[in-house]
Motif scaffolding. Structure first.
Motif, mmCIF file in Angstrom:
data_model
loop_
_atom_site.group_PDB
_atom_site.id
_atom_site.type_symbol
_atom_site.label_atom_id
_atom_site.label_comp_id
_atom_site.label_asym_id
_atom_site.label_seq_id
_atom_site.Cartn_x
_atom_site.Cartn_y
_atom_site.Cartn_z
ATOM 1 N N ASP A 62 38.347 37.704 29.304
ATOM 2 C CA ASP A 62 39.560 38.516 29.332
ATOM 3 C C ASP A 62 39.325 39.992 29.083
ATOM 4 O O ASP A 62 40.180 40.678 28.538
ATOM 5 C CB ASP A 62 40.545 37.985 28.292
ATOM 6 N N THR A 103 37.505 43.661 22.815
ATOM 7 C CA THR A 103 38.675 43.091 23.487
ATOM 8 C C THR A 103 38.556 41.580 23.567
ATOM 9 O O THR A 103 39.431 40.839 23.113
ATOM 10 C CB THR A 103 38.823 43.668 24.912
ATOM 11 N N TYR A 130 41.015 35.553 34.021
ATOM 12 C CA TYR A 130 41.348 36.712 33.200
ATOM 13 C C TYR A 130 42.802 36.573 32.781
ATOM 14 O O TYR A 130 43.698 36.676 33.615
ATOM 15 C CB TYR A 130 41.141 37.959 34.066
ATOM 16 N N LEU A 145 45.737 38.107 31.671
ATOM 17 C CA LEU A 145 46.179 39.498 31.645
ATOM 18 C C LEU A 145 47.262 39.696 30.594
ATOM 19 O O LEU A 145 48.234 38.940 30.527
ATOM 20 C CB LEU A 145 46.703 39.888 33.027
ATOM 21 N N MET A 146 47.067 40.716 29.747
ATOM 22 C CA MET A 146 48.027 41.047 28.699
ATOM 23 C C MET A 146 47.903 42.534 28.384
ATOM 24 O O MET A 146 46.976 43.192 28.851
ATOM 25 C CB MET A 146 47.776 40.176 27.458
ATOM 26 N N ARG A 147 48.822 43.051 27.608
ATOM 27 C CA ARG A 147 48.793 44.481 27.272
ATOM 28 C C ARG A 147 47.447 44.895 26.700
ATOM 29 O O ARG A 147 46.948 45.977 26.973
ATOM 30 C CB ARG A 147 49.899 44.811 26.278
ATOM 31 N N ASN A 173 44.463 43.993 27.333
ATOM 32 C CA ASN A 173 43.306 44.123 28.213
ATOM 33 C C ASN A 173 43.631 44.695 29.598
ATOM 34 O O ASN A 173 42.751 44.775 30.458
ATOM 35 C CB ASN A 173 42.598 42.776 28.366
ATOM 36 N N LEU A 174 44.861 45.077 29.824
ATOM 37 C CA LEU A 174 45.294 45.571 31.132
ATOM 38 C C LEU A 174 44.451 46.743 31.623
ATOM 39 O O LEU A 174 44.065 46.789 32.795
ATOM 40 C CB LEU A 174 46.771 45.971 31.073
ATOM 41 N N ASP A 175 44.109 47.666 30.731
ATOM 42 C CA ASP A 175 43.356 48.857 31.152
ATOM 43 C C ASP A 175 41.932 48.528 31.583
ATOM 44 O O ASP A 175 41.303 49.315 32.283
ATOM 45 C CB ASP A 175 43.353 49.906 30.043
ATOM 46 N N LEU A 200 41.159 45.890 33.504
ATOM 47 C CA LEU A 200 41.184 45.105 34.741
ATOM 48 C C LEU A 200 40.498 45.791 35.923
ATOM 49 O O LEU A 200 39.680 45.152 36.596
ATOM 50 C CB LEU A 200 42.618 44.706 35.104
#
Length: 168
Positions: free
Chosen positions: A98, A104, A142, A144-146, A148-150, A152
């Motif tokens: 993730d 992270t 993956y 996806l959440m706040r 780890n969004l940056d 991606l």
């Protein structure tokens, strides 16, 4: 059962949960696999904790089923993975990753160690390359959440350069 305790998952703590034995796997496989096209072994635990994983995968392959296994990757051992690869027991192997930064991934997946996980994925990619490709396809899952969004866009680039077939 699971060897990690991810922030978004509580499946690893199932009070009173019982392990599925080989006899139960045989019974379920005999009923379901003759008409199944795909067998998914994912979510709700770590497949590599079950000593009967290869047995179940052999049953699925005997029935011509496409097999998908999703793992956190921390327990993969070269000998076991080589046997699974040589017998072509898994069609697609997913890894739950993730992010690309240790802080992270290790904050989301308590008990994970990103350098170890990346080494395990590299091990499977190396086994595939040494055999000229072929199964299993490698997929990165993956969540996806706040948090780890940056990461991606970098993750898409990183995994594509590594030869991963898909990022979910």
């Amino acid at each position: 059962a699971c060897n990690l305790s991810c922030t978004f998952c509580r499946d690893y703590e199932q009070p009173g949960a019982r392990k599925v034995g080989l006899e139960q796997l045989d019974s379920v496989a005999a009923q379901l696999f003759p008409t199944a096209r795909r067998v998914n072994i994912c979510s709700g635990g770590e497949p590599y904790l079950h000593p009967g994983l290869e047995h179940l995968l052999r049953l699925a392959r005997r029935h011509g089923c496409h097999t998908w296994v999703l793992s956190n990757g921390m327990l993969l051992e070269r000998e076991r993975l080589t046997r699974i690869r040589d017998e072509q027991l898994i069609s697609e192997h997913g890894f739950s990753v993730d992010g690309l930064r240790p802080e992270t991934v290790e904050a989301i997946r308590t008990g994970a160690h990103l350098p170890t996980l990346l080494g395990k994925i590299d091990m499977l990619l190396e086994l595939r390359a040494r055999r000229g490709g072929g199964p299993p396809a490698v997929v990165i899952r993956y969540a996806l959440m706040r948090r780890n969004l940056d990461e991606l866009p970098d993750a898409v680039r990183y995994w594509g350069e590594r030869g991963v077939q898909r990022l979910d």
